[in-house]
Design a protein around this motif. Structure first.
Motif, PDB file in Angstrom:
ATOM      1  N   GLN A   1     -73.989-139.292 -32.976  1.00 56.03           N
ATOM      2  CA  GLN A   1     -72.958-140.156 -32.386  1.00 56.03           C
ATOM      3  C   GLN A   1     -71.973-139.388 -31.496  1.00 56.03           C
ATOM      4  OE1 GLN A   1     -73.313-143.457 -33.103  1.00 56.03           O
ATOM      5  NE2 GLN A   1     -75.039-142.849 -34.394  1.00 56.03           N
ATOM      6  N   VAL A   2     -72.058-138.077 -31.509  1.00 63.49           N
ATOM      7  CA  VAL A   2     -71.111-137.251 -30.744  1.00 63.49           C
ATOM      8  C   VAL A   2     -71.575-137.167 -29.291  1.00 63.49           C
ATOM      9  CG1 VAL A   2     -70.017-134.992 -30.535  1.00 63.49           C
ATOM     10  CG2 VAL A   2     -70.542-135.925 -32.805  1.00 63.49           C
ATOM     11  N   VAL A   3     -70.783-137.707 -28.380  1.00 62.46           N
ATOM     12  CA  VAL A   3     -71.159-137.721 -26.958  1.00 62.46           C
ATOM     13  C   VAL A   3     -70.518-136.576 -26.187  1.00 62.46           C
ATOM     14  CG1 VAL A   3     -71.547-140.205 -26.974  1.00 62.46           C
ATOM     15  CG2 VAL A   3     -69.273-139.323 -26.404  1.00 62.46           C
ATOM     16  N   ALA A   4     -69.599-135.842 -26.817  1.00 57.12           N
ATOM     17  CA  ALA A   4     -68.959-134.720 -26.123  1.00 57.12           C
ATOM     18  C   ALA A   4     -69.998-133.682 -25.721  1.00 57.12           C
ATOM     19  CB  ALA A   4     -67.895-134.084 -27.025  1.00 57.12           C
ATOM     20  N   VAL A   5     -69.797-133.080 -24.566  1.00 52.72           N
ATOM     21  CA  VAL A   5     -70.732-132.087 -24.036  1.00 52.72           C
ATOM     22  C   VAL A   5     -70.321-130.697 -24.527  1.00 52.72           C
ATOM     23  CG1 VAL A   5     -71.717-131.062 -21.959  1.00 52.72           C
ATOM     24  CG2 VAL A   5     -71.118-133.495 -21.994  1.00 52.72           C
ATOM     25  N   PRO A   6     -71.177-129.999 -25.274  1.00 52.93           N
ATOM     26  CA  PRO A   6     -70.802-128.694 -25.840  1.00 52.93           C
ATOM     27  C   PRO A   6     -70.290-127.702 -24.801  1.00 52.93           C
ATOM     28  CG  PRO A   6     -72.835-129.458 -26.841  1.00 52.93           C
ATOM     29  CD  PRO A   6     -72.508-130.426 -25.739  1.00 52.93           C
ATOM     30  N   SER A   7     -70.907-127.667 -23.624  1.00 53.97           N
ATOM     31  CA  SER A   7     -70.501-126.689 -22.614  1.00 53.97           C
ATOM     32  C   SER A   7     -69.071-126.904 -22.134  1.00 53.97           C
ATOM     33  CB  SER A   7     -71.462-126.739 -21.420  1.00 53.97           C
ATOM     34  OG  SER A   7     -71.457-128.029 -20.825  1.00 53.97           O
ATOM     35  N   SER A   8     -68.546-128.105 -22.293  1.00 56.25           N
ATOM     36  CA  SER A   8     -67.182-128.382 -21.824  1.00 56.25           C
ATOM     37  C   SER A   8     -66.127-127.716 -22.692  1.00 56.25           C
ATOM     38  CB  SER A   8     -66.936-129.893 -21.770  1.00 56.25           C
ATOM     39  OG  SER A   8     -66.938-130.456 -23.073  1.00 56.25           O
ATOM     40  N   PHE A   9     -66.530-127.185 -23.846  1.00 51.46           N
ATOM     41  CA  PHE A   9     -65.589-126.516 -24.744  1.00 51.46           C
ATOM     42  C   PHE A   9     -65.664-124.998 -24.619  1.00 51.46           C
ATOM     43  CE2 PHE A   9     -66.493-130.644 -26.543  1.00 51.46           C
ATOM     44  CZ  PHE A   9     -65.245-131.101 -26.937  1.00 51.46           C
ATOM     45  N   ARG A  10     -66.485-124.495 -23.678  1.00 52.32           N
ATOM     46  CA  ARG A  10     -66.630-123.057 -23.510  1.00 52.32           C
ATOM     47  C   ARG A  10     -65.695-122.545 -22.423  1.00 52.32           C
ATOM     48  NH1 ARG A  10     -69.648-124.404 -27.100  1.00 52.32           N
ATOM     49  NH2 ARG A  10     -71.239-123.134 -28.111  1.00 52.32           N
ATOM     50  N   LEU A  11     -64.972-121.470 -22.742  1.00 50.19           N
ATOM     51  CA  LEU A  11     -64.140-120.797 -21.754  1.00 50.19           C
ATOM     52  C   LEU A  11     -65.028-119.936 -20.866  1.00 50.19           C
ATOM     53  CD1 LEU A  11     -61.258-119.797 -24.201  1.00 50.19           C
ATOM     54  CD2 LEU A  11     -61.224-121.649 -22.490  1.00 50.19           C
ATOM     55  N   PRO A  12     -64.524-119.456 -19.727  1.00 49.27           N
ATOM     56  CA  PRO A  12     -65.365-118.678 -18.801  1.00 49.27           C
ATOM     57  C   PRO A  12     -66.048-117.470 -19.426  1.00 49.27           C
ATOM     58  CG  PRO A  12     -63.336-119.348 -17.715  1.00 49.27           C
ATOM     59  CD  PRO A  12     -63.189-119.741 -19.153  1.00 49.27           C
ATOM     60  N   ASP A  13     -65.422-116.841 -20.417  1.00 50.17           N
ATOM     61  CA  ASP A  13     -66.024-115.651 -21.026  1.00 50.17           C
ATOM     62  C   ASP A  13     -66.987-115.996 -22.156  1.00 50.17           C
ATOM     63  OD1 ASP A  13     -64.286-116.478 -22.975  1.00 50.17           O
ATOM     64  OD2 ASP A  13     -63.080-114.644 -23.020  1.00 50.17           O
ATOM     65  N   GLY A  14     -67.157-117.300 -22.453  1.00 51.55           N
ATOM     66  CA  GLY A  14     -68.088-117.722 -23.489  1.00 51.55           C
ATOM     67  C   GLY A  14     -67.452-118.128 -24.793  1.00 51.55           C
ATOM     68  N   ARG A  15     -66.131-117.889 -24.947  1.00 51.81           N
ATOM     69  CA  ARG A  15     -65.449-118.289 -26.172  1.00 51.81           C
ATOM     70  C   ARG A  15     -65.313-119.815 -26.245  1.00 51.81           C
ATOM     71  NH1 ARG A  15     -59.901-116.081 -26.160  1.00 51.81           N
ATOM     72  NH2 ARG A  15     -60.211-116.174 -23.898  1.00 51.81           N
ATOM     73  N   ILE A  16     -65.028-120.298 -27.450  1.00 45.03           N
ATOM     74  CA  ILE A  16     -64.791-121.728 -27.655  1.00 45.03           C
ATOM     75  C   ILE A  16     -63.299-122.002 -27.521  1.00 45.03           C
ATOM     76  CG2 ILE A  16     -64.860-123.607 -29.357  1.00 45.03           C
ATOM     77  CD1 ILE A  16     -67.350-122.319 -30.520  1.00 45.03           C
ATOM     78  N   ASP A  17     -62.958-123.053 -26.808  1.00 44.61           N
ATOM     79  CA  ASP A  17     -61.568-123.506 -26.702  1.00 44.61           C
ATOM     80  C   ASP A  17     -61.257-124.294 -27.973  1.00 44.61           C
ATOM     81  OD1 ASP A  17     -59.159-124.785 -26.172  1.00 44.61           O
ATOM     82  OD2 ASP A  17     -59.604-125.050 -24.036  1.00 44.61           O
ATOM     83  N   MET A  18     -60.713-123.622 -28.985  1.00 50.43           N
ATOM     84  CA  MET A  18     -60.513-124.248 -30.286  1.00 50.43           C
ATOM     85  C   MET A  18     -59.499-125.375 -30.242  1.00 50.43           C
ATOM     86  SD  MET A  18     -62.525-123.391 -32.686  1.00 50.43           S
ATOM     87  CE  MET A  18     -61.608-124.075 -34.074  1.00 50.43           C
ATOM     88  N   ASP A  19     -58.441-125.231 -29.458  1.00 52.39           N
ATOM     89  CA  ASP A  19     -57.455-126.312 -29.357  1.00 52.39           C
ATOM     90  C   ASP A  19     -58.106-127.580 -28.821  1.00 52.39           C
ATOM     91  OD1 ASP A  19     -55.444-124.712 -30.338  1.00 52.39           O
ATOM     92  OD2 ASP A  19     -54.724-124.099 -28.356  1.00 52.39           O
ATOM     93  N   LYS A  20     -58.911-127.423 -27.792  1.00 50.94           N
ATOM     94  CA  LYS A  20     -59.597-128.576 -27.212  1.00 50.94           C
ATOM     95  C   LYS A  20     -60.593-129.163 -28.205  1.00 50.94           C
ATOM     96  CE  LYS A  20     -62.389-130.007 -23.229  1.00 50.94           C
ATOM     97  NZ  LYS A  20     -63.021-129.578 -21.945  1.00 50.94           N
ATOM     98  N   LEU A  21     -61.302-128.286 -28.928  1.00 51.64           N
ATOM     99  CA  LEU A  21     -62.277-128.753 -29.903  1.00 51.64           C
ATOM    100  C   LEU A  21     -61.606-129.559 -31.016  1.00 51.64           C
ATOM    101  CD1 LEU A  21     -65.031-128.907 -31.235  1.00 51.64           C
ATOM    102  CD2 LEU A  21     -64.717-126.567 -32.057  1.00 51.64           C
ATOM    103  N   LEU A  22     -60.509-129.057 -31.541  1.00 55.15           N
ATOM    104  CA  LEU A  22     -59.823-129.761 -32.613  1.00 55.15           C
ATOM    105  C   LEU A  22     -59.248-131.090 -32.143  1.00 55.15           C
ATOM    106  CD1 LEU A  22     -57.999-126.738 -34.308  1.00 55.15           C
ATOM    107  CD2 LEU A  22     -59.897-128.062 -35.253  1.00 55.15           C
ATOM    108  N   CYS A  23     -58.673-131.105 -30.948  1.00 55.09           N
ATOM    109  CA  CYS A  23     -58.138-132.358 -30.410  1.00 55.09           C
ATOM    110  C   CYS A  23     -59.250-133.377 -30.170  1.00 55.09           C
ATOM    111  CB  CYS A  23     -57.386-132.098 -29.106  1.00 55.09           C
ATOM    112  SG  CYS A  23     -55.818-131.230 -29.310  1.00 55.09           S
ATOM    113  N   SER A  24     -60.392-132.892 -29.720  1.00 56.80           N
ATOM    114  CA  SER A  24     -61.526-133.774 -29.486  1.00 56.80           C
ATOM    115  C   SER A  24     -62.021-134.363 -30.799  1.00 56.80           C
ATOM    116  CB  SER A  24     -62.645-133.006 -28.786  1.00 56.80           C
ATOM    117  OG  SER A  24     -63.784-133.825 -28.608  1.00 56.80           O
ATOM    118  N   PHE A  25     -62.088-133.528 -31.846  1.00 58.93           N
ATOM    119  CA  PHE A  25     -62.512-134.059 -33.139  1.00 58.93           C
ATOM    120  C   PHE A  25     -61.519-135.090 -33.659  1.00 58.93           C
ATOM    121  CE2 PHE A  25     -61.960-134.096 -37.735  1.00 58.93           C
ATOM    122  CZ  PHE A  25     -63.183-134.663 -38.081  1.00 58.93           C
TER     123      PHE A  25
END
Length: 400
Positions: free
Chosen positions: A235-259
C-alpha cells in the motif's frame, strides 16, 4: 518387500502435504500394517515433515485442542528433530568447500553465517549455496561477511521453498498464539493449549528449542515480519529514491514525516485488518520502513517476549566526503500504549537510552502507538516532539 533380503525402511518425505481424508487413509494403512500384517510390512516407516506425529491428528480433521498422547494413532516409536549445527560445525562444513575448491571463508563470514542461521541446517547450506552458486563469487575470491549479508537478503526476498513453508504456517491459530506476543513484546499468557502450541511451533523450527521463548534465528525473524507486513508494504506509494540524499544517506526527517502522514491516512485501517492485531501497529511501521529502505540499506530488528518494545536499526551504506565507504545508522524504538496501562514514555526513553548505548549512537527516535479505545482520533494524536533521555540525549518522539 517379501523378496527383499534385508529389513526395509520406508521414508515418506513431505508427509505434511497430506491433509484430511488422504492423511487419515495413510495413517490407517500404517497402523493396520504395523498391528495386523507385520509379515508384509516394512521393518520401519519414517514420516518426514514439519509436524510431530501427534499433530497429524489435527491435520487429519481431529480437534486440535485435544491432541491427546504423543502417539494418537498408536504408530509412533520416536520423534526426532534434526538438531542445529554448532558454530564449530558450521566452520567445519564450510571448510569442506575450502578443501575442495581452495576458496576461503573469512572469520567474519563464518561468524556472520552462524549469527544469521543459529546453525539451522537448511539455512546453513542455503546461505553458502547462495554465495557460491547463485551469486557466483569467483573461486579465487574469499567469501566475506558482506557476501553473507547479501546472500541473507537474497534468501529472504526469494522466499525459497523452506522459508515459504514456514511462512504459510503464520496464519494458523496455534502459531499466532505464540508468535504474536513475541512481535508485540508481550508475555506469553498461560492457556489450556499453551504447552501444545509452544511444542508445535518449536517442532516447526520457528522458535528456539530452549528458553527464553524467541524466534529461532535472525533470518526467520526477518521473514516473519516481512510476510506479516506484506499487505501494508504493497500500500506504500512513496518512492524509495525520493528519500535518498545525494551521498546515498536516508533523509530520516523526511522518512519519519512521510510515515506519520501514511499512518494518519491508513494506519488504523491496516492495523484493524491485521491477523496479528496485538502487533499490528509495529508491523505497519516496519513494513513502511522496509519499503523505503529495502534494496539499498538494511533493517536489523530486535523483538521478543516480555520486551514490550521493538528495537530497529537502519543501516544505510553511503559515500563519505572523502570518497570512502561509510554506513549511516539510525535507531528507532517502537512502543505501544495499551488499554489499562500507563503512558510508556518514561520507560521508552530509558529503553531507547540503553539501545543507543549498545549501538554507540548519540540520538534516535521513540515511536509510541496508542491503541486505547479512548485515545484521541489518529489525525489529532499523531505528532512529533523533542524529548530528553535519562542520560541527557535529545531524541525525537512520535506519538501515533
Amino acid at each position: 518387500m517379501r523378496n527383499c533380503p534385508r529389513p526395509l525402511v520406508l521414508f515418506f518425505d513431505e508427509i505434511d502435504a497430506l491433509r484430511g481424508e488422504s492423511l487419515r487413509s495413510v495413517l490407517r494403512q500404517l497402523r493396520d500394517g504395523f498391528t495386523v500384517s507385520r509379515g508384509g510390512f516394512p521393518h520401519a516407516v519414517v514420516l518426514c515433515g514439519l509436524r510431530d506425529v501427534r499433530d497429524y491428528k489435527a491435520a487429519s480433521g481431529g480437534d486440535p485442542g485435544r491432541l491427546g498422547t504423543s502417539s494418537p494413532f498408536n504408530i509412533k516409536v520416536a520423534s526426532l528433530r534434526l538438531g542445529d549445527f554448532t558454530e564449530a560445525e558450521v566452520a567445519e562444513l564450510y571448510g569442506q568447500h575450502t578443501t575442495q575448491t581452495d576458496q576461503d571463508f573469512t572469520v567474519d563470514a563464518l561468524e556472520r553465517a552462524f549469527s544469521f542461521t543459529q546453525g539451522q541446517p537448511w539455512l546453513v547450506n542455503a546461505l553458502a549455496r547462495e554465495v557460491v552458486e547463485e551469486m557466483g563469487v569467483p573461486s579465487d575470491t574469499p567469501i566475506t561477511a558482506e557476501h553473507m549479508e547479501e546472500a541473507k537478503e537474497r534468501l529472504i526476498l526469494a522466499r525459497a521453498t523452506h522459508l515459504d513453508s514456514l511462512a504459510a504456517r503464520l496464519g494458523e491459530d496455534r502459531v499466532r498464539r505464540v508468535i504474536q506476543p513475541l512481535i508485540a513484546g508481550e508475555l506469553l499468557l498461560p492457556t489450556d493449549t499453551y504447552d501444545d502450541d509452544l511444542a508445535y511451533v518449536r517442532d516447526l523450527g520457528l522458535v528456539a528449542p530452549d528458553a527464553p521463548v524467541r524466534v529461532a534465528n535472525p533470518i526467520y525473524q526477518e521473514v516473519i515480519v516481512r510476510v506479516l507486513g506484506n499487505n501494508t508494504e504493497g500500500q506504500v506509494v512513496a518512492v524509495p529514491s525520493s528519500f535518498r540524499l545525494p551521498d546515498g544517506r536516508i533523509d530520516m526527517d523526511k522518512l519519519l514525516c512521510s510515515f506519520a502522514e501514511f499512518w494518519r491516512e491508513n494506519g488504523e485501517i491496516l492495523a484493524t485488518a491485521s491477523t496479528y492485531p496485538e502487533a499490528a501497529a509495529q508491523l505497519v511501521m516496519m513494513a513502511y520502513l522496509h519499503r523505503i529502505v529495502n534494496g539499498a540499506g538494511f533493517i536489523d530488528r530486535e523483538y521478543g517476549v516480555s520486551r514490550r518494545r521493538v528495537d530497529l536499526l537502519i543501516r544505510q551504506p553511503y559515500t563519505a566526503a572523502d570518497g570512502s565507504r561509510a554506513v549511516q545508522r539510525e535507531a528507532l524504538e517502537l512502543k505501544v500504549r495499551r488499554q489499562g496501562r500507563t503512558d510508556p514514555l518514561a520507560e521508552g526513553l530509558a529503553q531507547l537510552d540503553d539501545y543507543l548505548d549498545r549501538m554507540e549512537l548519540s540520538t534516535g527516535t521513540l515511536v509510541v502507538f496508542d491503541t486505547r479505545p479512548q485515545a484521541a482520533p489518529v489525525h489529532e494524536r499523531t505528532a512529533f516532539s523533542q524529548q530528553t533521555t535519562p542520560s541527557g540525549r535529545t531524541v525525537t518522539l512520535l506519538r501515533a
